[in-house]
Design a protein around this motif. Sequence first.
Motif, PDB file in Angstrom:
ATOM      1  N   SER A 168      43.194 -43.037  41.269  1.00  0.00           N
ATOM      2  CA  SER A 168      43.731 -44.368  41.526  1.00  0.00           C
ATOM      3  C   SER A 168      43.884 -45.151  40.240  1.00  0.00           C
ATOM      4  N   ARG A 169      44.733 -46.114  40.324  1.00  0.00           N
ATOM      5  CA  ARG A 169      44.947 -47.000  39.173  1.00  0.00           C
ATOM      6  C   ARG A 169      44.849 -48.442  39.653  1.00  0.00           C
ATOM      7  N   PRO A 170      43.865 -49.172  39.150  1.00  0.00           N
ATOM      8  CA  PRO A 170      43.798 -50.596  39.501  1.00  0.00           C
ATOM      9  C   PRO A 170      45.030 -51.329  38.960  1.00  0.00           C
ATOM     10  N   ILE A 171      45.648 -52.087  39.818  1.00  0.00           N
ATOM     11  CA  ILE A 171      46.827 -52.876  39.446  1.00  0.00           C
ATOM     12  C   ILE A 171      46.393 -54.275  39.034  1.00  0.00           C
ATOM     13  N   ARG A 172      45.382 -54.786  39.738  1.00  0.00           N
ATOM     14  CA  ARG A 172      44.834 -56.103  39.398  1.00  0.00           C
ATOM     15  C   ARG A 172      43.322 -56.047  39.515  1.00  0.00           C
ATOM     16  N   ALA A 173      42.641 -56.449  38.449  1.00  0.00           N
ATOM     17  CA  ALA A 173      41.177 -56.451  38.415  1.00  0.00           C
ATOM     18  C   ALA A 173      40.703 -57.684  37.662  1.00  0.00           C
ATOM     19  N   GLN A 174      39.457 -58.040  37.866  1.00  0.00           N
ATOM     20  CA  GLN A 174      38.838 -59.137  37.136  1.00  0.00           C
ATOM     21  C   GLN A 174      38.084 -58.552  35.935  1.00  0.00           C
ATOM     22  N   ALA A 175      37.778 -59.365  34.967  1.00  0.00           N
ATOM     23  CA  ALA A 175      37.155 -58.898  33.727  1.00  0.00           C
ATOM     24  C   ALA A 175      35.816 -58.199  33.962  1.00  0.00           C
ATOM     25  N   HIS A 176      35.018 -58.658  34.922  1.00  0.00           N
ATOM     26  CA  HIS A 176      33.692 -58.082  35.148  1.00  0.00           C
ATOM     27  C   HIS A 176      33.695 -56.919  36.146  1.00  0.00           C
ATOM     28  N   ASP A 177      34.836 -56.594  36.750  1.00  0.00           N
ATOM     29  CA  ASP A 177      34.901 -55.479  37.702  1.00  0.00           C
ATOM     30  C   ASP A 177      34.697 -54.156  36.978  1.00  0.00           C
ATOM     31  N   GLU A 178      34.103 -53.201  37.683  1.00  0.00           N
ATOM     32  CA  GLU A 178      33.880 -51.879  37.116  1.00  0.00           C
ATOM     33  C   GLU A 178      34.899 -50.915  37.714  1.00  0.00           C
ATOM     34  N   LEU A 179      35.663 -50.272  36.858  1.00  0.00           N
ATOM     35  CA  LEU A 179      36.748 -49.394  37.292  1.00  0.00           C
ATOM     36  C   LEU A 179      36.306 -47.941  37.304  1.00  0.00           C
ATOM     37  N   LYS A 180      36.923 -47.172  38.178  1.00  0.00           N
ATOM     38  CA  LYS A 180      36.687 -45.733  38.229  1.00  0.00           C
ATOM     39  C   LYS A 180      37.942 -45.097  38.821  1.00  0.00           C
ATOM     40  N   MET A 181      38.704 -44.448  37.980  1.00  0.00           N
ATOM     41  CA  MET A 181      40.005 -43.953  38.415  1.00  0.00           C
ATOM     42  C   MET A 181      39.934 -42.655  39.205  1.00  0.00           C
ATOM     43  N   PHE A 182      38.992 -41.761  38.893  1.00  0.00           N
ATOM     44  CA  PHE A 182      38.844 -40.509  39.633  1.00  0.00           C
ATOM     45  C   PHE A 182      37.634 -40.619  40.531  1.00  0.00           C
ATOM     46  N   GLN A 183      37.807 -40.364  41.837  1.00  0.00           N
ATOM     47  CA  GLN A 183      36.711 -40.520  42.782  1.00  0.00           C
ATOM     48  C   GLN A 183      36.708 -39.415  43.833  1.00  0.00           C
ATOM     49  N   ILE A 184      35.507 -39.076  44.246  1.00  0.00           N
ATOM     50  CA  ILE A 184      35.295 -38.171  45.386  1.00  0.00           C
ATOM     51  C   ILE A 184      34.475 -38.958  46.384  1.00  0.00           C
ATOM     52  N   GLY A 185      34.883 -38.959  47.631  1.00  0.00           N
ATOM     53  CA  GLY A 185      34.145 -39.723  48.634  1.00  0.00           C
ATOM     54  C   GLY A 185      34.112 -39.038  49.979  1.00  0.00           C
ATOM     55  N   VAL A 186      33.068 -39.347  50.735  1.00  0.00           N
ATOM     56  CA  VAL A 186      32.939 -38.874  52.112  1.00  0.00           C
ATOM     57  C   VAL A 186      32.823 -40.109  52.980  1.00  0.00           C
ATOM     58  N   GLY A 187      33.685 -40.219  53.965  1.00  0.00           N
ATOM     59  CA  GLY A 187      33.665 -41.377  54.844  1.00  0.00           C
ATOM     60  C   GLY A 187      33.284 -40.996  56.253  1.00  0.00           C
ATOM     61  N   VAL A 188      32.401 -41.800  56.818  1.00  0.00           N
ATOM     62  CA  VAL A 188      31.970 -41.599  58.201  1.00  0.00           C
ATOM     63  C   VAL A 188      32.120 -42.936  58.908  1.00  0.00           C
ATOM     64  N   ASP A 189      32.856 -42.948  59.999  1.00  0.00           N
ATOM     65  CA  ASP A 189      33.002 -44.164  60.796  1.00  0.00           C
ATOM     66  C   ASP A 189      32.118 -44.066  62.027  1.00  0.00           C
ATOM     67  N   PHE A 190      31.266 -45.069  62.209  1.00  0.00           N
ATOM     68  CA  PHE A 190      30.370 -45.081  63.363  1.00  0.00           C
ATOM     69  C   PHE A 190      30.944 -45.886  64.530  1.00  0.00           C
ATOM     70  N   LEU A 191      31.874 -46.786  64.247  1.00  0.00           N
ATOM     71  CA  LEU A 191      32.442 -47.610  65.312  1.00  0.00           C
ATOM     72  C   LEU A 191      33.877 -47.264  65.548  1.00  0.00           C
TER      73      LEU A 191
END
Length: 191
Positions: A168-191
Amino acid sequence: MRCHQTLGLGLNTGIVTPLSKILPGRKARPDTPEVHISDRFYMGGAMSVRGFRTFGIGPVDAGAMLCVELCFSHLLSVCNLSSFAADALGGDVSLGTSAELSFQFPERFKVLREINLRPHVFLNAGNLMSLSEASRSRMRDVIDSTRVSAGAGVVLPTPFGRLEINFSRPIRAQAHDELKMFQIGVGVDFL
């Protein structure tokens, strides 16, 4: 040749406040505590606003970050690190939205189709703020401070949840935000 596409649109909002501040007939005492840090909303990460570190969006404890940097400045220089991550404070008000288009791989990628691996493109946006900040902000200020990212990746549905690998590429961020362009995630929805 059939190619199945899926469009997903999401919107999530939230607000958290002490009950004593909103119950009718109850007057909030001046010493009424704010919302506990563990009850606040957090944003950022592979299954939230992609392109930002987990909990990388929103207010941070700059004092704690400065203390860590002052106390460990020698270690930071020896290890060639620019800084530690700031402590996320979360927000009382959360606003987030997403749009995602996923599709099947072309038929020539038969193995990837058989395991149901799907490429996707996405656009995420979100914002966190304190309740007092939200109440005195104009809608234009809220929109202008909203973080936005876009990207692409692959999704694999598993019995344990949705596995994503994204760039991903942040298009708009604030100065104190922490960016991470490459990510691996597991999502679980309980509702």
